[in-house]
Enzyme design. Structure first.
Site, PDB file in Angstrom:
ATOM      1  N   SER A   1       0.799  -1.231   0.000  1.00 20.20           N
ATOM      2  CA  SER A   1       0.000   0.000   0.000  1.00 20.20           C
ATOM      3  C   SER A   1       0.827   1.275   0.000  1.00 20.20           C
ATOM      4  O   SER A   1       0.267   2.369  -0.143  1.00 20.20           O
ATOM      5  CB  SER A   1      -0.944   0.015   1.208  1.00 20.20           C
ATOM      6  OG  SER A   1      -2.053  -0.819   0.981  1.00 20.20           O
TER       7      SER A   1
ATOM      8  N   LYS B   1       0.296   3.686  -2.770  1.00 16.49           N
ATOM      9  CA  LYS B   1      -0.750   4.711  -2.736  1.00 16.49           C
ATOM     10  C   LYS B   1      -0.180   6.118  -2.659  1.00 16.49           C
ATOM     11  O   LYS B   1      -0.895   7.095  -2.910  1.00 16.49           O
ATOM     12  CB  LYS B   1      -1.706   4.456  -1.577  1.00 16.49           C
ATOM     13  CG  LYS B   1      -2.576   3.211  -1.747  1.00 16.49           C
ATOM     14  CD  LYS B   1      -3.599   3.106  -0.618  1.00 16.49           C
ATOM     15  CE  LYS B   1      -4.570   1.942  -0.827  1.00 16.49           C
ATOM     16  NZ  LYS B   1      -4.041   0.659  -0.360  1.00 16.49           N
TER      17      LYS B   1
ATOM     18  N   SER C   1      -6.288   3.747   4.196  1.00 13.80           N
ATOM     19  CA  SER C   1      -5.662   2.915   3.164  1.00 13.80           C
ATOM     20  C   SER C   1      -6.714   2.183   2.335  1.00 13.80           C
ATOM     21  O   SER C   1      -6.536   1.032   1.948  1.00 13.80           O
ATOM     22  CB  SER C   1      -4.689   1.903   3.788  1.00 13.80           C
ATOM     23  OG  SER C   1      -3.811   1.391   2.813  1.00 13.80           O
TER      24      SER C   1
END
Length: 369
Positions: free
Chosen positions: A36, A39, A101
């Site tokens: 993640s 991102k 997230s």
């Protein structure tokens, strides 16, 4: 102390934001799985769209069935729990991505900007290329597993530094401790925010292939450090290693000014000009962070493709100052022409041409030896 420090993280970087000095690195340029932490590039594209006026914080983002099914509640992954076919303001989507997230928020944002996630991922890669990040490749907006999606620890640190400096108001979202959507309250997944170390961002990541990772930043006494760790076995290890690196960085280094603002750093040769060399300067004072009591030698060099061709404009970026400490590149900053250099006389240009032809022949001969 600085020389003997070691992190347990398989991948690690500690960067001083103000000077650009790398205080610690471990496998910093090896490709790794971002999870993640990818991102950050998703958010970068959104921030750029906002800055360009193509989106506003009140823009409404639709939650498609694909975004809901692939990234929302049915997926079992991290989500902001957006409702299928709903429309959500971008300000809330960004909180869903950064604080929670949310994969659903990330996919919805990608579809809103680019039409589909694959196209958006290509935009992510193109945008980081525009920042000079040459190795990182993105294949989705979420960080979900993909065999071609890879980044480096150094480039994640540089991406974080760019976001912090370029979008200071939007960056504040990264320090938000919690966010509630669809009546579900979630804490920010960044463990550094709960520690009393001046942390104010950025992003965690974890999938089986990557282990536990974190891009973090903290400020103490006006100094900002950015840390990247990845490949750790547990979330506790991730938090511990990131904190250790930050605390060590704040404690173990001292700032030294090596060139004052406006001081000439060096010179570059000029081809066919009224002058054969031009002075080089940085935009401000040049400082380094060095280990307290350290004895390692520094090596500095001016790097440019030359000789420079005329005309050379005052203020043009024409070279870089690179400083290394052992095997670590501690500084890499642009240098600018301190004055303009126009074309020289016909005679001087002829002499330069003869000199360049001769030295070029020597360089080629040496390269073959």
């Amino acid at each position: 102390m600085a020389q003997n420090f070691q992190s347990q993280a398989p991948f690690a970087v500690l960067l001083d934001s103000d000077t650009g000095a790398v205080l610690y690195e471990k496998a910093a340029d090896e490709l790794m799985v971002p999870a993640s932490m990818a991102k950050l590039a998703t958010v970068l594209v959104a921030f750029q769209e906002l800055s360009a006026g193509r989106l506003s914080l009140d823009s409404e983002i639709g939650i498609s069935e694909n975004a809901w099914r692939k990234g929302g509640a049915p997926s079992g992954g991290s989500a902001m729990f957006a409702i299928i076919n709903s429309r959500i303001k971008l300000s809330d989507i960004l909180q869903g991505i950064i604080v929670q997230s949310g994969n659903d928020a990330s996919i919805a944002l990608a579809e809103a900007i680019a039409g589909d996630e694959a196209t958006f991922a290509r935009i992510m890669t193109e945008r980081v290329r525009g920042l000079g990040l040459t190795k990182s490749v993105f294949r989705n907006a979420t960080g979900m597993p993909d065999p071609q999606q890879r980044v480096t620890a150094r480039e994640l640190a540089l991406l974080a530094d760019h976001i912090i400096k370029t979008y200071p108001e939007l960056y504040k979202i990264f320090g938000q401790r919690e966010f509630t959507w669809n009546k579900i309250r979630q804490q920010n997944r960044n463990p550094l925010l709960a520690m009393d170390i001046g942390a104010d961002g950025l992003k965690t990541g974890n999938i089986d292939e990557a282990g536990f990772g974190l891009v973090g930043s903290a400020v103490q006494n006006g100094q900002r450090l950015i840390v990247v760790v990845n490949g750790l076995k547990t979330g506790r290890d991730r938090a511990t290693e990131a904190r250790k690196l930050l605390e060590w960085g704040f404690r173990a280094f001292e700032r030294r000014e090596i060139f004052a603002a406006g001081e000439t750093v060096g010179e570059a040769s000029v081809y066919g000009g009224a002058k054969g060399r031009v002075a080089l300067r940085s935009k401000g004072a040049v400082s380094l962070l060095l280990p307290r009591g350290g004895t390692e030698r520094l090596a500095a060099r001016i790097v440019y493709r030359g000789p420079l061709a005329v005309p050379v404009q005052e203020g043009a970026e024409v070279a870089r100052l690179v400083v290394t400490r052992g095997d670590i590149k501690t500084l890499d900053i642009p240098l600018y022409a301190a004055e303009s250099v126009q074309a020289g006389t016909l005679q001087s240009r002829a002499l330069d041409a003869l000199f360049e032809a001769t030295t070029g022949w020597v360089r080629k001969a040496l390269s073959r030896s």
